[in-house]
Design a protein around this motif. Structure first.
Motif, PDB file in Angstrom:
ATOM      1  N   GLN A 151       0.846  -1.191   0.011  1.00 57.11           N
ATOM      2  CA  GLN A 151      -0.007   0.012   0.187  1.00 57.11           C
ATOM      3  C   GLN A 151       0.943   1.096   0.114  1.00 57.11           C
ATOM      4  O   GLN A 151       1.951   1.385   0.560  1.00 57.11           O
ATOM      5  N   ILE A 152       0.430   2.252  -0.877  1.00 53.52           N
ATOM      6  CA  ILE A 152       1.238   3.552  -0.908  1.00 53.52           C
ATOM      7  C   ILE A 152       0.200   4.611  -0.377  1.00 53.52           C
ATOM      8  O   ILE A 152      -0.880   4.586  -0.756  1.00 53.52           O
ATOM      9  N   LYS A 153       0.768   5.663   0.006  1.00 51.72           N
ATOM     10  CA  LYS A 153      -0.050   6.996   0.152  1.00 51.72           C
ATOM     11  C   LYS A 153       0.473   8.068  -0.946  1.00 51.72           C
ATOM     12  O   LYS A 153       1.632   8.333  -0.927  1.00 51.72           O
ATOM     13  N   LEU A 154      -0.280   8.250  -1.754  1.00 52.86           N
ATOM     14  CA  LEU A 154       0.006   9.271  -3.093  1.00 52.86           C
ATOM     15  C   LEU A 154       0.042  10.504  -2.586  1.00 52.86           C
ATOM     16  O   LEU A 154      -0.896  11.064  -1.971  1.00 52.86           O
ATOM     17  N   GLU A 155       1.314  11.249  -2.447  1.00 52.39           N
ATOM     18  CA  GLU A 155       1.416  12.616  -1.918  1.00 52.39           C
ATOM     19  C   GLU A 155       1.370  13.497  -2.959  1.00 52.39           C
ATOM     20  O   GLU A 155       0.779  14.827  -2.771  1.00 52.39           O
ATOM     21  N   THR A 156       2.002  13.587  -4.117  1.00 52.62           N
ATOM     22  CA  THR A 156       2.168  14.449  -5.231  1.00 52.62           C
ATOM     23  C   THR A 156       2.059  13.588  -6.605  1.00 52.62           C
ATOM     24  O   THR A 156       2.507  12.453  -6.647  1.00 52.62           O
ATOM     25  N   LEU A 157       1.559  14.397  -7.600  1.00 49.12           N
ATOM     26  CA  LEU A 157       1.330  13.804  -8.640  1.00 49.12           C
ATOM     27  C   LEU A 157       1.338  14.882  -9.994  1.00 49.12           C
ATOM     28  O   LEU A 157       0.652  15.746  -9.719  1.00 49.12           O
ATOM     29  N   LEU A 197       4.303  19.797 -10.903  1.00 48.55           N
ATOM     30  CA  LEU A 197       3.550  19.182  -9.936  1.00 48.55           C
ATOM     31  C   LEU A 197       2.312  20.214  -9.819  1.00 48.55           C
ATOM     32  O   LEU A 197       2.424  21.345 -10.131  1.00 48.55           O
ATOM     33  N   ARG A 198       1.010  19.701  -9.736  1.00 49.62           N
ATOM     34  CA  ARG A 198      -0.126  20.471  -9.795  1.00 49.62           C
ATOM     35  C   ARG A 198      -1.017  20.005  -8.469  1.00 49.62           C
ATOM     36  O   ARG A 198      -0.625  18.962  -7.895  1.00 49.62           O
ATOM     37  N   ALA A 199      -2.034  20.386  -8.128  1.00 44.49           N
ATOM     38  CA  ALA A 199      -2.958  20.142  -7.296  1.00 44.49           C
ATOM     39  C   ALA A 199      -3.107  18.443  -7.344  1.00 44.49           C
ATOM     40  O   ALA A 199      -3.579  17.981  -8.621  1.00 44.49           O
ATOM     41  N   LEU A 200      -3.271  17.733  -6.266  1.00 42.56           N
ATOM     42  CA  LEU A 200      -3.486  16.350  -6.441  1.00 42.56           C
ATOM     43  C   LEU A 200      -4.729  15.881  -7.370  1.00 42.56           C
ATOM     44  O   LEU A 200      -4.686  15.096  -8.124  1.00 42.56           O
ATOM     45  N   ASP A 201      -5.793  16.466  -6.848  1.00 41.61           N
ATOM     46  CA  ASP A 201      -6.996  16.195  -7.480  1.00 41.61           C
ATOM     47  C   ASP A 201      -6.957  16.730  -8.873  1.00 41.61           C
ATOM     48  O   ASP A 201      -7.779  15.779  -9.924  1.00 41.61           O
ATOM     49  N   GLU A 202      -6.423  17.600  -9.305  1.00 42.94           N
ATOM     50  CA  GLU A 202      -6.332  18.200 -10.552  1.00 42.94           C
ATOM     51  C   GLU A 202      -5.518  17.098 -11.344  1.00 42.94           C
ATOM     52  O   GLU A 202      -6.195  16.621 -12.414  1.00 42.94           O
ATOM     53  N   SER A 203      -4.463  16.782 -10.947  1.00 45.59           N
ATOM     54  CA  SER A 203      -3.681  15.891 -11.908  1.00 45.59           C
ATOM     55  C   SER A 203      -4.187  14.421 -11.755  1.00 45.59           C
ATOM     56  O   SER A 203      -4.262  13.714 -13.068  1.00 45.59           O
ATOM     57  N   LEU A 204      -5.001  14.048 -10.785  1.00 47.93           N
ATOM     58  CA  LEU A 204      -5.665  12.736 -11.069  1.00 47.93           C
ATOM     59  C   LEU A 204      -6.555  12.662 -11.826  1.00 47.93           C
ATOM     60  O   LEU A 204      -6.780  11.760 -12.916  1.00 47.93           O
ATOM     61  N   LEU A 205      -7.449  13.899 -12.248  1.00 46.61           N
ATOM     62  CA  LEU A 205      -8.306  13.731 -13.222  1.00 46.61           C
ATOM     63  C   LEU A 205      -7.707  13.708 -14.534  1.00 46.61           C
ATOM     64  O   LEU A 205      -8.432  13.133 -15.700  1.00 46.61           O
ATOM     65  N   THR A 206      -6.561  14.167 -14.783  1.00 45.91           N
ATOM     66  CA  THR A 206      -6.054  14.113 -16.235  1.00 45.91           C
ATOM     67  C   THR A 206      -5.499  12.562 -16.570  1.00 45.91           C
ATOM     68  O   THR A 206      -5.581  12.228 -17.578  1.00 45.91           O
ATOM     69  N   TYR A 207      -5.336  11.724 -15.441  1.00 47.93           N
ATOM     70  CA  TYR A 207      -5.102  10.269 -15.554  1.00 47.93           C
ATOM     71  C   TYR A 207      -6.649   9.582 -15.834  1.00 47.93           C
ATOM     72  O   TYR A 207      -6.747   8.873 -16.920  1.00 47.93           O
ATOM     73  N   SER A 208      -7.516  10.045 -15.126  1.00 50.25           N
ATOM     74  CA  SER A 208      -8.845   9.164 -15.083  1.00 50.25           C
ATOM     75  C   SER A 208      -9.595   9.420 -16.578  1.00 50.25           C
ATOM     76  O   SER A 208     -10.180   8.620 -16.900  1.00 50.25           O
TER      77      SER A 208
END
Length: 141
Positions: A59-65, A117-128
């Motif tokens: 398990q990991i804790k994603l901190e930045t993306l 790096l950008r805000a984590l939620d913003e970056s996650l959206l670019t992957y999903s």
């Protein structure tokens, strides 16, 4: 800061927060930081995702993306990264799910990653938004 690992992993004594690597268009990139949150355990049975087989999990804790298709390119940094041991075929070393890196590598990679790096939620959206369902054909015999 390095996280001690537990469990039965033969070549990893420490894992660091910078550990996510993306292969895209022949460019290997560090795309984020994460901290290991559990022991590394063996998968039985192994899992196949997108043509790659994974034999262990933690398990990991994603901190930045960084957003999709961005991040710090490893190629220009390879000669400075201790974990790559100065090898010309360093890309093969990074095809393992877990790659140990020392404090010097953490500092270098975090510094190079920072501008991507950008805000984590913003970056996650670019992957999903890039996830496409794969069609599988089932042939009748």
């Amino acid at each position: 800061m390095d996280q001690p690992t537990q469990g039965n992993h033969p070549t990893v004594s420490r894992l660091t927060p910078v550990g996510t690597v993306q292969l895209e268009k022949f460019r290997t990139r560090v795309i984020g930081t994460a901290t290991v949150q559990s022991e590394v355990t063996q998968l039985r049975p192994q899992v196949e995702i997108a043509g790659r087989t994974f034999a262990s999990v933690c398990q990991i804790k994603l901190e930045t993306l960084a957003p999709y298709s961005t991040g710090a390119e490893v190629g220009p940094l390879a000669p400075q990264i201790h974990a790559l041991r100065g090898q010309k075929n360093w890309g093969m070393l990074l095809r393992k799910p877990l790659v140990p890196i020392d404090d010097s590598d953490v500092t270098l990679l975090k510094r190079e990653l920072q501008s991507h790096l950008r805000a984590l939620d913003e970056s996650l959206l670019t992957y999903s938004s890039r996830i496409k369902p794969r069609r599988t054909s089932i042939s009748a015999s």
